[in-house]
Write an enzyme that holds these catalytic residues in place. Structure first.
Site, PDB file in Angstrom:
ATOM      1  N   SER A  34       0.795  -1.226   0.000  1.00  0.00           N
ATOM      2  CA  SER A  34       0.000   0.000   0.000  1.00  0.00           C
ATOM      3  C   SER A  34       0.832   1.284   0.000  1.00  0.00           C
ATOM      4  CB  SER A  34      -0.912   0.022   1.224  1.00  0.00           C
ATOM      5  OG  SER A  34      -0.151  -0.139   2.401  1.00  0.00           O
ATOM      6  N   ASP A 348      -3.914   7.805   7.796  1.00  0.00           N
ATOM      7  CA  ASP A 348      -4.792   6.894   8.515  1.00  0.00           C
ATOM      8  C   ASP A 348      -3.958   6.132   9.536  1.00  0.00           C
ATOM      9  OD1 ASP A 348      -3.494   4.838   7.183  1.00  0.00           O
ATOM     10  OD2 ASP A 348      -5.165   4.382   5.838  1.00  0.00           O
ATOM     11  N   HIS A 351      -0.884   4.538   7.381  1.00  0.00           N
ATOM     12  CA  HIS A 351      -0.217   5.124   6.218  1.00  0.00           C
ATOM     13  C   HIS A 351       0.101   6.609   6.378  1.00  0.00           C
ATOM     14  CE1 HIS A 351      -2.656   1.693   4.688  1.00  0.00           C
ATOM     15  NE2 HIS A 351      -1.481   1.403   4.183  1.00  0.00           N
TER      16      HIS A 351
END
Ligand SMILES: *[C@@H]1O[C@H](CO)[C@@H](O)[C@H](O)[C@H]1NC(C)=O
Ligand SMILES: *[C@@H]1O[C@H](CO)[C@@H](O)[C@H](O)[C@H]1NC(C)=O
Ligand SMILES: *[C@@H]1O[C@H](CO)[C@@H](O)[C@H](O)[C@H]1NC(C)=O
Ligand SMILES: *[C@@H]1O[C@H](CO)[C@@H](O)[C@H](O)[C@H]1NC(C)=O
Ligand SMILES: *[C@@H]1O[C@H](CO)[C@@H](O)[C@H](O)[C@H]1NC(C)=O
Ligand SMILES: *[C@@H]1O[C@H](CO)[C@@H](O)[C@H](O)[C@H]1NC(C)=O
Length: 385
Positions: A34, A348, A351
């Site tokens: 990610s 978040d 991340h």
């Protein structure tokens, strides 16, 4: 006015001399998780590792794109979207070379509209080096990413109709990889049974074995310029801080940081071995942990109001409920909806924000040996294979 013109002419002359300083990279291929993903999981039916809902993507794209942040990732900055310089006069913009490869925005490799002629982004959020990592979440594993790249490389070679050109294209392209955070954070640290039977060093060696296979496979397929990014501060994410607090630890999660350090040390050794085994391949190693630690230790200088809480989410460190998800009824915490992301290191609960990525990217692009070795991305981009 006249003086200004002279200056402009001098700058133009200097720019000509700097021609060889420009990127010679015709394509960028990104692999991993990610931290680089541009939205692949959106194209995987039933994948639960998706963030294609607001407020993800609100900052640059102004819509959710499947990226696990509010804006761009390092892969996006590297391709095109880094600002060159802050000088106010346009003439100086020519004097300083761009901080990017000058390629179009990389599409997710699973996007039916992907045109691989300038590269693609194969990364998939939630994935790891192990096939088993997030298997149930329906992610695109590292070995599947490599398999798809192999098909793309064959197709491009066929389309070019000239094996020598294709070989040159693939060898001049830049390959970037980051993976391992989810293997450690999810597969290992969330499974106490596994922790009781497999020691951290043993587990990390298994991951490095997979990394080795990945790099060798890309080399076999024609890659000759690669940048591998180490793991960052796994234990200092808002989510890790929340886990730490439930274990009566204050601050970062020691176990996660220790595993990250162990992984990075083993990865450094692997890269050293591969450099001697594959003398025709240039491998840069991005010291993401160093860079991130430097930013953490200098947070106010960069304008961060918080380096511990997520900009978006709810609960302690805004990590109890994930960004964009509904809090349970009567949840006793205020929900943070992602306002002022440039004041936060984390977007978040796991991340970084776009602005954090841009700071890391700057150092990977133009930083010294403490940030990336033995050459930085700018230098790598000008090397002719
Ligand atoms: C997705 O989920 C639906 C409903 O559960 C199921 O019918 C379908 O086979 C799944 N698709 C894939 C690709 O797993
Ligand atoms: C991809 O883009 C290149 C250059 O922009 C173009 O020549 C090529 O036809 C495109 N390929 C596809 C499959 O659209
Ligand atoms: C935890 O690890 C054990 C031992 O490797 C494995 O059998 C089990 O499936 C794992 N549990 C989960 C939830 O992944
Ligand atoms: C945390 O500390 C409390 C009070 O000292 C204790 O009751 C609890 O068992 C501890 N929890 C853990 C996970 O160590
Ligand atoms: C990487 O794989 C190659 C080929 O299997 C092997 O010779 C080499 O020892 C491996 N390196 C590491 C560090 O595992
Ligand atoms: C913080 O960043 C500034 C500007 O880059 C630098 O001059 C300073 O030395 C840094 N401080 C620390 C503690 O790293």
């Amino acid at each position: 006015m006249f003086r200004f013109l002279i200056a402009a002419l001098l700058v133009a002359a200097a720019t000509g001399a700097l021609e060889s300083e420009r990127s010679v990279v015709p394509a960028l291929f990104a692999f991993g998780d990610s931290l680089l993903d541009a939205g692949n999981n959106v194209y995987i039916a039933n994948s639960s590792a998706r963030v294609d809902f607001p407020p993800y993507g609100e900052t640059f794209f102004h819509r959710p794109t499947g990226r696990f942040t509010n804006g761009r990732t390092i892969a996006d900055f590297l391709g095109k979207f880094a600002k060159c310089c802050s000088f106010p006069f346009f003439v100086f913009q020519f004097a300083t070379s761009a901080m990017h490869l000058g390629l179009p925005l990389l599409r997710p490799s699973l996007d039916p509209a992907a045109n691989f002629s300038k590269g693609a982004n194969f990364a998939s959020g939630g994935s790891g080096l192990l096939e088993s990592t997030s298997f149930d979440a329906g992610v695109f594993s590292m070995s599947s990413q490599i398999k798809q790249f192999s098909q793309v490389a064959s197709k491009l070679t066929k389309e070019m109709g000239n094996a020598a050109h294709a070989k040159q294209f693939l060898s001049q392209a830049l390959y970037i990889i980051t993976s391992g955070s989810n293997d450690i954070g999810i597969t290992y640290l969330e499974n106490t049974t596994l922790q009781q039977t497999v020691k951290p060093q043993e587990f990390v060696q298994g991951l490095i074995h997979e990394y080795n296979k990945t790099i060798l496979a890309l080399h076999r397929l024609g890659a000759r310029k690669m940048a591998i990014f180490e793991l960052g501060v796994l234990g200092c994410t808002p989510f890790s801080r929340l886990v730490a607090s439930t274990m009566n630890e204050t601050g970062c999660l020691t176990q996660a940081n220790q595993m990250g350090v162990l992984f990075n040390a083993n990865l450094e050794q692997l890269v050293r071995d591969l450099r001697s085994q594959l003398p025709d391949m240039k491998i840069a190693l991005g010291k993401t942990l160093n860079i991130f630690t430097g930013i953490l230790n200098n947070a106010t200088h960069y304008g961060f109001a918080s380096t511990t809480s997520a900009c978006c989410g709810a609960g302690p460190f805004n990590a109890g409920v994930s960004c964009g998800r509904k809090a349970p009824p009567n949840y006793p915490y205020k929900v943070a909806t992602g306002k002022k992301p440039s004041r936060f290191l984390f977007w978040d609960r796991v991340h970084p924000t776009e602005v954090a990525y841009s700071l890391v990217f700057k150092q990977l692009w133009g930083g010294d040996l403490g940030a990336i070795e033995p050459f930085n991305l700018k230098q790598l981009s000008t090397m002719i294979d």
